[in-house]
Write a protein that holds these residues in place. Sequence first.
Motif, PDB file in Angstrom:
ATOM      1  N   GLN A   1       0.883  -1.850   0.116  1.00  0.00           N
ATOM      2  CA  GLN A   1       0.630   0.006  -0.252  1.00  0.00           C
ATOM      3  C   GLN A   1       0.934   1.498  -0.046  1.00  0.00           C
ATOM      4  O   GLN A   1       1.962   1.438   0.623  1.00  0.00           O
ATOM      5  CB  GLN A   1      -1.048  -0.006   0.995  1.00  0.00           C
ATOM      6  N   THR A   2       0.326   2.313  -0.586  1.00  0.00           N
ATOM      7  CA  THR A   2       0.832   3.606  -0.728  1.00  0.00           C
ATOM      8  C   THR A   2       0.300   4.303   0.671  1.00  0.00           C
ATOM      9  O   THR A   2      -0.268   3.898   1.604  1.00  0.00           O
ATOM     10  CB  THR A   2       0.803   4.259  -1.862  1.00  0.00           C
ATOM     11  N   ASP A   3       1.138   5.408   0.783  1.00  0.00           N
ATOM     12  CA  ASP A   3       0.235   6.552   2.188  1.00  0.00           C
ATOM     13  C   ASP A   3      -0.942   5.902   1.775  1.00  0.00           C
ATOM     14  O   ASP A   3      -1.018   6.099   3.670  1.00  0.00           O
ATOM     15  CB  ASP A   3       1.246   7.121   2.816  1.00  0.00           C
ATOM     16  N   ASP A   4      -0.637   6.945   0.687  1.00  0.00           N
ATOM     17  CA  ASP A   4      -2.556   7.621   1.001  1.00  0.00           C
ATOM     18  C   ASP A   4      -3.693   6.703   0.558  1.00  0.00           C
ATOM     19  O   ASP A   4      -4.863   6.727   1.376  1.00  0.00           O
ATOM     20  CB  ASP A   4      -3.126   8.574  -0.865  1.00  0.00           C
ATOM     21  N   TYR A   5      -3.075   5.182  -0.222  1.00  0.00           N
ATOM     22  CA  TYR A   5      -3.862   3.847   0.086  1.00  0.00           C
ATOM     23  C   TYR A   5      -4.697   4.202   1.851  1.00  0.00           C
ATOM     24  O   TYR A   5      -5.103   3.512   1.812  1.00  0.00           O
ATOM     25  CB  TYR A   5      -3.564   3.283  -0.504  1.00  0.00           C
TER      26      TYR A   5
ATOM     27  N   LEU B   1       3.344   1.391   7.081  1.00  0.00           N
ATOM     28  CA  LEU B   1       4.328   1.678   6.355  1.00  0.00           C
ATOM     29  C   LEU B   1       5.586   0.996   6.911  1.00  0.00           C
ATOM     30  O   LEU B   1       6.579   0.645   6.290  1.00  0.00           O
ATOM     31  CB  LEU B   1       4.306   3.179   5.813  1.00  0.00           C
TER      32      LEU B   1
ATOM     33  N   GLN C   1       6.907  -2.000   5.407  1.00  0.00           N
ATOM     34  CA  GLN C   1       7.075  -2.672   3.838  1.00  0.00           C
ATOM     35  C   GLN C   1       8.233  -2.852   3.668  1.00  0.00           C
ATOM     36  O   GLN C   1       9.346  -3.056   2.946  1.00  0.00           O
ATOM     37  CB  GLN C   1       7.003  -1.847   3.268  1.00  0.00           C
TER      38      GLN C   1
ATOM     39  N   ALA D   1      -2.454   6.138  -8.307  1.00  0.00           N
ATOM     40  CA  ALA D   1      -1.477   6.031  -7.686  1.00  0.00           C
ATOM     41  C   ALA D   1      -0.566   4.795  -6.918  1.00  0.00           C
ATOM     42  O   ALA D   1       0.805   4.400  -6.651  1.00  0.00           O
ATOM     43  CB  ALA D   1      -0.786   7.111  -6.954  1.00  0.00           C
ATOM     44  N   GLN D   2      -1.580   4.154  -5.995  1.00  0.00           N
ATOM     45  CA  GLN D   2      -1.192   2.617  -5.934  1.00  0.00           C
ATOM     46  C   GLN D   2      -0.921   1.580  -7.010  1.00  0.00           C
ATOM     47  O   GLN D   2      -0.120   0.689  -7.211  1.00  0.00           O
ATOM     48  CB  GLN D   2      -2.597   2.520  -5.304  1.00  0.00           C
TER      49      GLN D   2
ATOM     50  N   ARG E   1       2.105   2.218  -7.944  1.00  0.00           N
ATOM     51  CA  ARG E   1       3.742   1.642  -6.685  1.00  0.00           C
ATOM     52  C   ARG E   1       3.735  -0.039  -6.948  1.00  0.00           C
ATOM     53  O   ARG E   1       4.772  -0.758  -7.533  1.00  0.00           O
ATOM     54  CB  ARG E   1       2.797   1.446  -5.122  1.00  0.00           C
TER      55      ARG E   1
END
Length: 270
Positions: A113-117, A142, A145, A177-178, A181
């Motif tokens: 996962q991205t931080d925003d997701y 995070l 990861q 963005a996800q 990634r």
Amino acid sequence: MDEHDGTPMGLLIFGCQQRALRERAGLTQAELASRVNYSESHVRSVESGRRRPKPEYVRAVDEALGAQGLLKAAAEPIVQLKYPAWFIRYVEAEAEAVKLYTYDNNLVNGLLQTDDYAYAVFRAQVPALDDDEIEAGVQARLERQVLLTRKPAPTLGFVIEEWVLRRKIGGREVLKAQLDRLLEVGEMRNVSIQVMPMGCETHAALEGPLTLLETLEGRNLAYVEGQFGSAFVTEPKDYSVLEQRYGVLRAQALSPEDSATFIERLAGEL
């Protein structure tokens, strides 16, 4: 860490201390719950070590039981735990995994996962979390990861349902963005990402998400998660069943190369 169910020893000790003080005060769990304005099930979960007590709960119970700071002191090592009690054992095993394979059918796996997701996922939780809880949850996720780039590199495989990649959690830009990634991580030599297309009428993992991992000691275990907790699968016979399912699942999914092309196309449509 308790070797039988993975409950952190600190939670067990706190629960035992609370129960002893409650019984000395001649209170039932329901009566204590009423005094501190929490549910009886909440009190019961804390005493069994299944729920991590929050600072405000600790303060209320310490006062209600006349503990004179004993429970506050006992709680100091555990109120700052980054993960729910039922998840800690998994995080410790994950951090040392030499091999890890997952199947996800609701969300992109936390390791990807991205931080925003991740923020969008935590903001959607019910009951709602406060801002500090959301921030702590995202940062803890995070931090996990680091497994992607750990040395020596573990072997990591992810199978993700197509509809997960289409659900606009956090909005269109967050999803794009996800997906980008996923393409980035999928280029790592130790990582494979596969998509289970909706066009596949059935597959081997219809019973739900799962994780298979192998520890440094060569121990195989599986992890399955539900609405109210999780379970480790360690019996060789049961693990073998899940391993067989995952093997078939990977064969039914798109190849990593075709999956990358598919994800790229989805990202281009956003």
